[in-house]
Design a protein around this motif. Structure first.
Motif, PDB file in Angstrom:
ATOM      1  N   MET A 118      -7.791  14.674  -6.188  1.00  0.00           N
ATOM      2  CA  MET A 118      -7.854  13.227  -5.958  1.00  0.00           C
ATOM      3  C   MET A 118      -7.450  12.487  -7.226  1.00  0.00           C
ATOM      4  SD  MET A 118     -11.378  12.999  -3.758  1.00  0.00           S
ATOM      5  CE  MET A 118     -10.929  11.624  -2.769  1.00  0.00           C
ATOM      6  N   GLU A 123      -5.413   2.065  -5.413  1.00  0.00           N
ATOM      7  CA  GLU A 123      -5.560   1.309  -6.657  1.00  0.00           C
ATOM      8  C   GLU A 123      -5.225  -0.167  -6.451  1.00  0.00           C
ATOM      9  OE1 GLU A 123      -7.048   2.607  -9.219  1.00  0.00           O
ATOM     10  OE2 GLU A 123      -7.115   4.489  -8.114  1.00  0.00           O
ATOM     11  N   GLN A 160      -2.108  19.672  -6.672  1.00  0.00           N
ATOM     12  CA  GLN A 160      -1.472  18.826  -5.667  1.00  0.00           C
ATOM     13  C   GLN A 160      -0.259  19.526  -5.067  1.00  0.00           C
ATOM     14  OE1 GLN A 160      -1.460  14.410  -6.114  1.00  0.00           O
ATOM     15  NE2 GLN A 160      -2.513  15.269  -4.386  1.00  0.00           N
ATOM     16  N   ASP A 183      -2.526   7.076  -2.638  1.00  0.00           N
ATOM     17  CA  ASP A 183      -3.090   6.957  -3.984  1.00  0.00           C
ATOM     18  C   ASP A 183      -2.780   5.580  -4.573  1.00  0.00           C
ATOM     19  OD1 ASP A 183      -3.920   9.581  -3.792  1.00  0.00           O
ATOM     20  OD2 ASP A 183      -2.216  10.398  -4.899  1.00  0.00           O
ATOM     21  N   SER A 198       6.369  12.191 -10.460  1.00  0.00           N
ATOM     22  CA  SER A 198       5.150  11.951 -11.216  1.00  0.00           C
ATOM     23  C   SER A 198       5.340  12.413 -12.650  1.00  0.00           C
ATOM     24  CB  SER A 198       3.975  12.709 -10.585  1.00  0.00           C
ATOM     25  OG  SER A 198       4.188  14.095 -10.691  1.00  0.00           O
ATOM     26  N   THR A 241       2.214   8.181 -10.888  1.00  0.00           N
ATOM     27  CA  THR A 241       2.788   8.583  -9.607  1.00  0.00           C
ATOM     28  C   THR A 241       3.703   7.473  -9.128  1.00  0.00           C
ATOM     29  OG1 THR A 241       2.305   9.403  -7.384  1.00  0.00           O
ATOM     30  CG2 THR A 241       0.844   7.711  -8.230  1.00  0.00           C
ATOM     31  N   LEU A 285      -2.833   6.634 -12.955  1.00  0.00           N
ATOM     32  CA  LEU A 285      -4.110   7.101 -12.435  1.00  0.00           C
ATOM     33  C   LEU A 285      -4.798   8.031 -13.439  1.00  0.00           C
ATOM     34  CD1 LEU A 285      -2.726   8.114  -8.911  1.00  0.00           C
ATOM     35  CD2 LEU A 285      -3.842   5.960  -9.500  1.00  0.00           C
ATOM     36  N   SER A 298      -6.408   9.514  -7.642  1.00  0.00           N
ATOM     37  CA  SER A 298      -6.772   8.099  -7.684  1.00  0.00           C
ATOM     38  C   SER A 298      -8.253   7.929  -8.001  1.00  0.00           C
ATOM     39  CB  SER A 298      -6.471   7.443  -6.324  1.00  0.00           C
ATOM     40  OG  SER A 298      -7.307   6.327  -6.125  1.00  0.00           O
ATOM     41  N   GLN A 345     -10.158   6.292  -5.209  1.00  0.00           N
ATOM     42  CA  GLN A 345     -10.506   7.199  -4.117  1.00  0.00           C
ATOM     43  C   GLN A 345     -11.663   8.115  -4.483  1.00  0.00           C
ATOM     44  OE1 GLN A 345      -7.035   9.330  -2.861  1.00  0.00           O
ATOM     45  NE2 GLN A 345      -6.287   7.641  -1.619  1.00  0.00           N
ATOM     46  N   ARG A 346     -11.695   8.558  -5.739  1.00  0.00           N
ATOM     47  CA  ARG A 346     -12.828   9.413  -6.142  1.00  0.00           C
ATOM     48  C   ARG A 346     -14.135   8.634  -6.045  1.00  0.00           C
ATOM     49  NH1 ARG A 346      -9.168  10.920 -10.303  1.00  0.00           N
ATOM     50  NH2 ARG A 346     -10.312   9.792 -11.918  1.00  0.00           N
ATOM     51  N   GLY A 359      -0.912  16.181  -1.153  1.00  0.00           N
ATOM     52  CA  GLY A 359      -0.998  14.883  -1.803  1.00  0.00           C
ATOM     53  C   GLY A 359      -0.336  13.800  -0.973  1.00  0.00           C
TER      54      GLY A 359
END
Lengths: 245, 291, 224
Positions: free
Chosen positions: C87, C212, B205, C208, B228, B263, B253, C89, C92-93, C203
């Motif tokens: 990814m 969720e 990232q 993200d 994060s 995050t 996540l 999240s 999102q995946r 990112g």
């Protein structure tokens, strides 16, 4: 046509039966009725198309008419008509997944998201379709016509028991529909009327048989494809509508 | 690999992050290195020991003790603890700092930092860079607790973190970016993180602040702090945590692999810390350090 | 290079039947969170999305496009793992793989090609897109363009339903983003020739988090 892309020849795979019609006319309830009455003799699966939630799938699961895993929801993103007509990929994958996971299925019922009178299923998604109206929507709706009303394989006029309460002459409405459909089958349905429920089940059995034997040619009720309804046997199932008067 | 093998200040390539570093015209170059290994005492007791501790001004590494309750380490014993102190302010534009961390098989290291990093612009607008290269062996644990990075107005910094985890390694890694000092317009930071696990990509990232698009509602909006915590736990191969939204603009996540990312975006560092802490609380022990 | 403009327009058309219309690209939860509420905030959202998720999708679409002619699917597997790592999240995946699967189902019917099997059954959308673009005889830049166009055109179309905005103003915003998309397409193509680790990885923490939030929302207009 998507049938050419299907994993199995048309007569080997399940009958894909669409159920369309405006919001609140009783599509979920009709599917629940079919499942309740036919689950013992036919292997069934259901795909629901919901707009805001998976409410319809929840309703059917909670009705307990089929094992919950045989009922799956597709989210159509505010476009219920797109999901059954212009862009059928999501529904097609859902149907194919269900057929694969519960092979062999006899019938997959695909419930459209409640939409307007013009929404009908693509022939690439379903083999046959039922269009559902209800008497509470107004007695003149059947006369107004539209592709689903005029040319779906079966038109259901639902909640006939409510006719007296909403000042609708059910007999007249059925007759208007029969005129709009050039004599193609119309079923006056009330889940409180066992005889009408049995007629619905008889029609599903019949269309499934036609499909199984390769005698059913999927026809598109879409506005660009008016067609002549050739089946005599189906009409015989509904040659009178008098008992609902 | 020894620290001497890293070419410092080469205009062609970074230490080993793979990305070219712009031509440097001035600034400090420094590199520091810490390595740990698991040693067995004559009595048969195993301890994590610091086998290498090399500092170069302004990067000073010192043996230290726990300064607060730490994720995972609060529940474990025999851990090596090292603290990083940046002796001078900065990095300042033009500076290039390299930190190398190697956690040997079976050993555990908590690497903390004495104070936040304040990024400052260089005299001629040069870019500064920090390269952190981390290797954690099988059965080893790194708990990396750096303090926030503050992007002062006008700074232009690249923060490049490359982590290689052997399968069976454990990691906690915190990253906090603050957009300027109080009331200050932010400078520019590009944080590039690449974490591989057993040779496969696990987390990759780039987060920018003060960069194009960063202040939009899709990225960090008008928040002043973004951060994060990345946690890699081999036990999650069979029992991964589930995703959940956390209070404020934060979420837990689970990644594709035995890892999870907390995050968070917040108005200030205090809120950011609280959000990251909430994520650890959601994970429960041993990652929840408690209070 | 052969000119395949017509095929490019076909693939980029929002009416291409691969189910994209059911998604808002994170716009619906972003509006719910109060971060987008008018044209200016929408345009900023679209810009941020193009620079992060859009650039990542473009890089992977371009790389996948250049991979279809390979002998086997090994590089697709490597691309898949790299995109997974970009990814964080899980929602999102899941969405990305659902859209990728739908795209392959549609392209398999529209333009069957045995090479599509190398892509796997549930590719991430940008990887499926890159392969589809290659099947249509198009190149890496085309793949990047389609990915970037979709990254903003989908949310812009959703915006008309979610906000009190007219379709002219949303398309004006898309038009203003054109030069940025062109620039990002160029970067994506360049990156697609390099190391996998150097493929775009921008990112977007708020996207993200929004993904969720949306995944557990009971009432929603769009699937994502």
């Amino acid at each position: 046509m998507s049938n050419e892309q299907s994993p199995a020849p048309a007569q080997r795979r399940a009958l894909r039966l669409g159920v369309a019609g405006p919001v609140g006319t009783g599509k979920s309830s009709l599917i629940a009725t079919v499942c309740r009455n036919l689950a013992d003799e036919l292997s069934l699966g259901v795909i629901t198309n919901d707009i805001y939630t998976d409410e319809d799938a929840r309703f059917l699961r909670s009705a307990g008419v089929l094992p919950g895993e045989r009922i799956r929801a597709v989210e159509t993103g505010a476009c219920p008509h797109t999901a059954i007509r212009d862009d059928i990929t999501m529904n097609l994958l859902a149907v194919e997944d269900l057929e694969r996971d519960f092979a062999p299925l006899d019938v997959v019922l695909v419930e459209s998201g409640g939409d307007n009178l013009t929404a009908t299923f693509s022939p690439g998604l379903v083999d046959a379709q039922i269009f559902v109206l209800d008497v509470a929507g107004g007695g003149d709706v059947a006369r107004k016509g539209g592709p689903g009303i005029a040319r779906a394989d079966l038109l259901v006029i639902n909640k006939t028991d409510l006719g007296p309460h909403v000042d609708v002459d059910v007999g007249r409405m059925v007759a208007d529909a029969a005129t709009a459909r050039n004599g193609a089958p119309v079923l006056a349905l009330s889940r409180k009327d066992e005889d009408s429920v049995e007629k619905l089940c008889a029609w599903v059995r019949w269309i499934n048989r036609e499909h199984r034997h390769g005698r059913h040619l999927p026809t598109d009720p879409g506005p660009m494809a008016p067609h002549f309804h050739a089946s005599g046997e189906a009409d015989e199932l509904f040659h009178t509508h008098d008992e609902t008067r | 690999m020894t620290v001497d093998e890293i070419s410092v200040g080469s205009p062609a390539a970074s230490a080993d992050g793979g990305r070219p570093v712009p031509q440097q015209v001035s600034g400090m170059r420094a590199q520091a290195r810490v390595a740990t290994e698991l040693r067995t005492s004559p009595g048969g007791r195993q301890r994590s020991c610091v086998s290498t501790l090399r500092s170069q001004a302004p990067l000073a590494l010192r043996l230290t003790r726990a300064k607060a309750r730490e994720p995972w380490a609060a529940h474990a014993a025999d851990i090596a603890r090292v603290s990083l102190a940046a002796g001078a302010g900065g990095p300042v534009g033009g500076d290039q700092l390299i930190l190398r961390v190697e956690v040997g098989p079976g050993s555990s290291l908590v690497l903390s930092e004495i104070s936040p990093t304040l990024l400052l612009p260089g005299p001629r607008g040069e870019r500064s860079a920090t390269h952190v290269r981390i290797q954690v062996a099988a059965g080893a644990t790194l708990i990396w607790l750096p303090e926030p990075i503050i992007a002062a107005r006008g700074c232009d910094h690249v923060h490049n973190v490359v982590v290689d985890l052997d399968e069976g390694a454990r990691l906690f890694m915190r990253e906090e970016l603050l957009l300027g000092r109080h009331g200050e317009e932010t400078g520019r930071v590009t944080q590039r993180v690449s974490v591989r696990h057993g040779g496969r990509p696990l987390y990759r990232q780039d987060i920018g602040i003060g960069t194009a698009g960063a202040d939009t509602p899709a990225v960090i909006g008008h928040h002043r702090a973004v951060g994060s915590a990345l946690i890699v736990d081999p036990s999650w191969l069979s029992d991964p945590p589930s995703a959940r939204a956390l209070p404020g603009d934060a979420a837990l996540l689970p990644l594709s692999g035995p890892a999870a990312l907390i995050t968070a975006s917040a108005g200030d560092n205090l809120e950011l810390r609280a959000q990251l802490h909430a994520g650890l609380t959601a994970l429960g022990p041993p990652w929840d350090p408690g209070r | 290079m052969v000119d395949h403009g017509a095929a490019l327009l076909l693939l980029a058309d929002g009416r291409f039947p691969a189910g994209g219309y059911a998604h808002s690209g994170g716009l619906e939860p972003t509006i719910a969170a109060g971060r987008v509420h008018d044209l200016a905030t929408l345009e900023a959202f679209l810009q941020g999305r193009a620079l992060t998720a859009g650039a990542v999708a473009a890089g992977f679409a371009a790389a996948a496009c250049g991979t279809l002619s390979d002998e086997d699917g090994k590089r697709f597997i490597a691309l898949d793992a790299e995109l997974d790592a970009r990814m964080p999240s899980p929602a999102q995946r899941t969405t990305s793989r659902q859209l990728g699967r739908q795209l392959l189902r549609a392209v398999g019917a529209i333009r069957p090609d045995p090479r599509l099997e190398h892509v796997g059954a549930r590719p991430h959308q940008p990887i499926g897109l890159g392969a589809a673009v290659a099947v249509f005889g198009l190149g890496r830049r085309d793949a990047a363009w389609v990915a970037l166009h979709e990254s903003v055109a989908g949310p812009a179309a959703a915006a008309v339903r979610l906000l009190s905005l007219d379709p002219f103003s949303t398309h004006a915003a898309l038009a203003r983003l054109g030069p940025l998309l062109d620039e990002l397409a160029g970067s994506a193509v360049a990156a697609s020739h390099g190391e996998l680790d150097d493929l775009p990885a921008g990112g977007a923490p708020l996207l993200d988090i929004a993904a969720e939030d949306h995944a557990v929302r009971h009432t929603r207009l769009f699937a994502s």
